[in-house]
Motif scaffolding. Structure first.
Motif, short mmCIF file in Angstrom:
data_model
loop_
_atom_site.label_atom_id
_atom_site.label_comp_id
_atom_site.label_asym_id
_atom_site.label_seq_id
_atom_site.Cartn_x
_atom_site.Cartn_y
_atom_site.Cartn_z
N ARG A 1 -6.61 7.35 9.64
CA ARG A 1 -6.29 8.78 9.69
C ARG A 1 -6.97 9.54 8.56
O ARG A 1 -7.50 10.63 8.77
CB ARG A 1 -4.77 8.99 9.64
N THR A 2 -6.97 8.98 7.35
CA THR A 2 -7.61 9.69 6.25
C THR A 2 -9.14 9.65 6.38
O THR A 2 -9.82 10.55 5.89
CB THR A 2 -7.17 9.14 4.89
N LEU A 3 -9.68 8.63 7.06
CA LEU A 3 -11.11 8.62 7.34
C LEU A 3 -11.48 9.82 8.20
O LEU A 3 -12.46 10.53 7.92
CB LEU A 3 -11.52 7.33 8.04
N ASP B 1 -6.78 9.15 -1.15
CA ASP B 1 -6.94 8.56 0.17
C ASP B 1 -7.15 7.05 0.08
O ASP B 1 -7.88 6.57 -0.79
CB ASP B 1 -8.13 9.19 0.90
N HIS B 2 -6.52 6.32 0.99
CA HIS B 2 -6.78 4.89 1.10
C HIS B 2 -8.15 4.72 1.77
O HIS B 2 -8.42 5.35 2.79
CB HIS B 2 -5.68 4.22 1.93
N PHE C 1 -1.75 6.11 4.93
CA PHE C 1 -1.83 5.29 3.74
C PHE C 1 -2.56 6.04 2.63
O PHE C 1 -3.43 6.88 2.88
CB PHE C 1 -2.55 3.98 4.04
N ALA C 2 -2.18 5.71 1.39
CA ALA C 2 -2.78 6.34 0.22
C ALA C 2 -3.20 5.25 -0.77
O ALA C 2 -2.73 4.11 -0.70
CB ALA C 2 -1.78 7.29 -0.44
N ALA D 1 0.87 -1.18 0.00
CA ALA D 1 0.00 0.00 0.00
C ALA D 1 0.91 1.23 0.00
O ALA D 1 1.92 1.26 0.70
CB ALA D 1 -0.90 0.00 1.23
N ARG D 2 0.56 2.22 -0.78
CA ARG D 2 1.34 3.45 -0.79
C ARG D 2 1.14 4.20 0.53
O ARG D 2 0.08 4.10 1.16
CB ARG D 2 0.92 4.36 -1.95
#
Length: 430
Positions: free
Chosen positions: A97-99, A91-92, A84-85, A60-61
């Motif tokens: 965190r991105t959620l 966004d992953h 993660f991306a 995963a990036r």
């Protein structure tokens, strides 16, 4: 050193060389996506679409965030938070965190921002990672005996540990507002300083790992389980927050202003559907019982510590809401996303809350509508999340489906193991 947060809130990371770090800051990096395919014991889930044997566990990036730099340890090694991306750089879909950032971006589109702070209860033992396993997690020696809530005697006697932890947290850019003894042998409570919505979750995530580091470096061990012993109240992970409108506290004003009232309406209506984001382990539900300083239904009150949501009056800067539902075992990013998300839905839909609870909320909880009673088990709470249209609209189908898969796995893992209670209950008599 770099750290990324998995679905359970466990920090996964590594040390890298200066040359590798330079590359990561210019080209991002790859991290095996098995961290989204296994549980907190590194056992692989038996289902799920995001990753698994069927995908071959590719990288995963991930990207490192320069603004999160901290100094780790006495040698000042830089520490960076990563997130993660997706393969395309977006966004992953299941990165915690991105959620949270997507929820905060939703607030920003209506002109609102969040400020928040976590407070955690945790037990500290004069044990280490080997001795607790040798003892089977029984007969552990707490750092101090007796109950002694708010004890100056206990805190002053252990002043080197108390002030040491506060200094350690300040140096690591996760400062504490306060630290005191709670009721129970060896239980402390730490209140992290208020920060903006993302920074407060970053600090809480780091605190849960690096407070353990602090104690383990001193041959002690801390636990953030929701309840480690049925002899004592559970360990909470309360979340204090307010929403700002152009820098002004939108929850400030006489009585309970409109935005605060609608936010409370959203919390009362939607947190029961989002409960397993705040109570994510089988153990979480041993804490959510009557008389244990934790709520069992979605209620609110004005400065009422028996309710699920406590509206705390104060001046224009201090007036805010405390969500008392989550335990210390929650993933801070998911706790914040669920709490702020529920409040936003209430504001967007102008949901009026019920009347505030005066007095003992436990006496009133049996009378609330069934939809506002908290699920009694992780499996029941997970099924509610799965069927929640609001959760899917707020967090996305991919995240909800993945999180449901992980929580049902957690439930099955508990159900297939023999425990001490079962042996004591059934060994001879049945």
């Amino acid at each position: 050193m770099l750290g990324l947060t998995d679905i359970d809130g466990v920090l996964r990371g590594k040390f890298v060389s200066p040359e590798k770090f330079e590359s990561l800051m210019t080209k991002d990096g790859g991290f095996c996506d098995c961290v989204f395919g296994w549980d907190m014991d590194d056992a692989l889930y038996d289902g799920g679409a995001v990753t698994g044997w069927h995908t071959g566990f590719p990288d995963a990036r991930y990207r490192l965030l320069a603004a999160t730099e901290r100094a780790l340890g006495t040698d000042g090694t830089p520490y960076f938070i990563g997130e993660f991306a997706s393969a395309g750089g977006g966004d992953h879909p299941v990165c915690p965190r991105t959620l949270l950032r997507r929820v905060l971006d939703r607030a920003a589109r209506t002109g609102l921002s969040a400020q928040a702070g976590f407070e955690y209860e945790f037990f500290v033992f004069e044990e280490n990672a080997t001795s607790v396993r040798d003892k089977g997690y029984r007969d552990m020696r707490p750092i101090t005996p007796g109950n002694f809530g708010y004890s100056v005697l206990r805190a002053a006697t252990k002043a080197d540990m108390f002030t040491g932890l506060m200094d350690y947290c300040a140096d690591f850019r996760m400062p504490l507002e306060g630290l005191h003894c709670e009721t129970g042998p060896g239980v402390w409570e730490a209140a992290l300083a208020i920060a903006d919505g993302m920074e407060s979750a970053d600090r809480a995530t780091l605190f849960k790992t690096f407070a353990k580091v602090f104690f383990q470096q001193r041959d002690h061990i801390a636990t953030f389980m929701a309840k480690w012993s049925m002899d004592y109240p559970g360990q909470s992970g309360h979340y204090h927050f307010s929403l700002l409108d152009d820098g002004r506290n939108a929850f400030a004003g006489p009585d309970v202003p409109d935005l605060a009232r609608w936010a409370l309406g959203g919390l009362v209506h939607y947190v029961p559907e989002f409960l397993c984001l705040l109570a994510p382990t089988v153990n979480s539900y041993t804490r959510l019982v009557k008389g244990a300083w934790a709520p069992t239904a979605s209620t609110w009150g004005i400065d009422n510590r028996t309710a699920a949501f406590r509206f705390i009056p104060g001046d224009d800067k201090a007036q805010h809401i405390e969500c008392r539902v989550g335990g210390a075992d929650g993933n801070p990013y998911l706790v914040a996303a669920a709490t702020i998300g529920a409040a936003l839905l209430g504001i967007e839909r102008r949901i009026e809350p019920p009347e505030p609870i005066a007095g003992n909320a436990y006496d009133a909880e049996d009378g609330v509508v069934p939809e506002w009673r908290f699920a009694p088990t992780l499996r029941d709470a997970t099924n509610r999340l799965s069927g929640s249209a609001s959760a899917r609209e707020l967090f996305g189908d991919v995240f909800v489906e993945h999180f449901v898969t992980t929580r049902l796995w957690e439930s099955r893992e508990a159900e297939r193991h023999v425990n001490d209670w079962q042996l004591g209950r059934y060994f001879e008599i049945v």
